[in-house]
Scaffold this motif. Structure first.
Motif, PDB file in Angstrom:
ATOM      1  N   LEU A  53       0.840  -1.211   0.000  1.00 37.13           N
ATOM      2  CA  LEU A  53       0.000   0.000   0.000  1.00 37.13           C
ATOM      3  C   LEU A  53       0.872   1.256   0.000  1.00 37.13           C
ATOM      4  O   LEU A  53       0.587   2.228  -0.704  1.00 37.13           O
ATOM      5  CB  LEU A  53      -0.933  -0.003   1.218  1.00 37.13           C
ATOM      6  N   GLU A  67      -8.842   6.298   3.740  1.00 35.82           N
ATOM      7  CA  GLU A  67      -8.898   4.913   4.210  1.00 35.82           C
ATOM      8  C   GLU A  67     -10.234   4.683   4.906  1.00 35.82           C
ATOM      9  O   GLU A  67     -10.659   5.519   5.712  1.00 35.82           O
ATOM     10  CB  GLU A  67      -7.754   4.647   5.184  1.00 35.82           C
ATOM     11  N   THR A  70      -9.865   1.796  10.149  1.00 34.61           N
ATOM     12  CA  THR A  70      -8.565   2.188  10.708  1.00 34.61           C
ATOM     13  C   THR A  70      -7.963   1.109  11.601  1.00 34.61           C
ATOM     14  O   THR A  70      -6.760   0.903  11.603  1.00 34.61           O
ATOM     15  CB  THR A  70      -8.742   3.467  11.573  1.00 34.61           C
ATOM     16  N   SER A  75      -2.230  -0.016   8.811  1.00 34.98           N
ATOM     17  CA  SER A  75      -2.178   0.335   7.371  1.00 34.98           C
ATOM     18  C   SER A  75      -2.116   1.852   7.191  1.00 34.98           C
ATOM     19  O   SER A  75      -1.527   2.343   6.222  1.00 34.98           O
ATOM     20  CB  SER A  75      -3.381  -0.256   6.619  1.00 34.98           C
ATOM     21  N   SER A  76      -2.710   2.609   8.145  1.00 33.79           N
ATOM     22  CA  SER A  76      -2.626   4.081   8.043  1.00 33.79           C
ATOM     23  C   SER A  76      -1.173   4.525   8.090  1.00 33.79           C
ATOM     24  O   SER A  76      -0.756   5.402   7.328  1.00 33.79           O
ATOM     25  CB  SER A  76      -3.372   4.766   9.198  1.00 33.79           C
ATOM     26  N   THR A  91      -8.741   8.841   7.627  1.00 27.03           N
ATOM     27  CA  THR A  91      -9.114   7.445   7.876  1.00 27.03           C
ATOM     28  C   THR A  91     -10.390   7.383   8.710  1.00 27.03           C
ATOM     29  O   THR A  91     -10.562   8.144   9.665  1.00 27.03           O
ATOM     30  CB  THR A  91      -7.933   6.649   8.507  1.00 27.03           C
ATOM     31  N   PHE A 141      -8.396   3.306   0.116  1.00 25.09           N
ATOM     32  CA  PHE A 141      -8.209   1.931   0.592  1.00 25.09           C
ATOM     33  C   PHE A 141      -9.437   1.545   1.413  1.00 25.09           C
ATOM     34  O   PHE A 141      -9.741   2.178   2.426  1.00 25.09           O
ATOM     35  CB  PHE A 141      -6.935   1.826   1.437  1.00 25.09           C
ATOM     36  N   ASP A 143     -11.360  -1.141   3.723  1.00 27.43           N
ATOM     37  CA  ASP A 143     -11.036  -2.285   4.588  1.00 27.43           C
ATOM     38  C   ASP A 143     -11.862  -2.197   5.875  1.00 27.43           C
ATOM     39  O   ASP A 143     -11.317  -2.115   6.976  1.00 27.43           O
ATOM     40  CB  ASP A 143      -9.529  -2.263   4.913  1.00 27.43           C
TER      41      ASP A 143
END
Ligand SMILES: C[S@@+](CC[C@H](N)C(=O)[O-])C[C@H]1O[C@@H](n2cnc3c(N)ncnc32)[C@H](O)[C@@H]1O
Length: 225
Positions: A53, A67, A70, A75-76, A91, A141, A143
């Protein structure tokens, strides 16, 4: 609860690749361990996916990242590290507890000035972002809760621009995309999102299957036309 199954060989190879190529540092390890200590589910992306990513942010030249989901900020942190000076990541997190832990992890990684955590249902946050008239996002992103995956894709197009990169995680889900009875909570949403990706007039997409510590899964990669 739906269980992801791993195979020892997949996990061993992932650990080898993580240690040999990816090298997550202390700030990233903290994001994982703090979540475990707080009793949060271990559902962050794998380190190699996190680095992927970050590279996508850099390769696409993204300055603004959105995003959805979180957790503890793992990933942030990866994506925020890929941003240039002046870059920004928003996010969305439903649970205040998760957002609080993520905020501490993101601050500890020295990225607090780049990251805006919005607490609440993502669909509400996305509508608010639109009302605020923010500049388009360059990379999105997704998720979070799978039942809204198709809505999130629609929002990614609305809040993006031609060329915006969209990544949708958990696009294979142990093969439940072919057998939704395996997970009646999540599979239908994932299938709807995949169908939308295949026919959305403003998206070009593909899906890559993956194996590793998160089991048999995959991610969709799309570009707004
Ligand atoms: C898979 S985790 C995110 C993992 C994170 N992207 C990472 O890799 O480090 C999903 C997160 O989405 C949050 N979530 C679930 N439903 C949501 C919703 N409707 N709006 C915003 N966040 C939601 C959950 O509380 C959870 O923290």
């Amino acid at each position: 609860m739906f269980e992801h199954k791993t195979q020892p060989g997949w996990v061993a190879v992932e650990e080898f690749l993580t240690a040999t190529v990816v090298h997550p540092d202390d700030a990233l390890q903290r994001a994982v361990s703090s979540a475990v200590e707080a009793g949060m589910p271990p559902i962050e992306v794998s380190p190699n996916a996190g680095k992927f990513l970050q590279l996508l942010v850099q390769i696409s030249g993204a300055r603004r990242v959105l995003e959805i989901g979180t957790l503890a900020g793992f990933s942030s942190i990866w994506m925020a590290r890929g941003l240039p000076d002046g870059g920004h990541l928003v996010t969305c997190e439903y649970l205040a507890k998760h957002a609080g832990i993520a905020r501490a992890n993101i601050e500890a990684a020295g990225l607090g000035h780049k990251v805006d955590i919005r607490v609440g249902a993502a669909l509400d946050t996305l509508a608010a972002l639109q009302s605020e008239g923010q500049e388009p996002f360059d990379l999105v992103f997704i998720d979070a809760d799978k039942e809204h995956d198709a809505d999130y894709l629609d929002w990614a197009v609305r809040l993006g621009r031609p060329g915006t990169v969209v990544v949708l995680d958990n696009a294979v889900w142990e093969g439940a995309v072919l057998e939704p009875s395996m997970d009646e909570v999540n599979a239908p949403g994932i299938i709807s999102a995949l169908e939308l990706l295949g026919q959305h007039p403003e998206l070009d997409a593909t899906v890559i299957q993956t194996v590793g510590s998160k089991g048999w899964d995959g991610f969709a990669l799309a570009r707004v036309r």
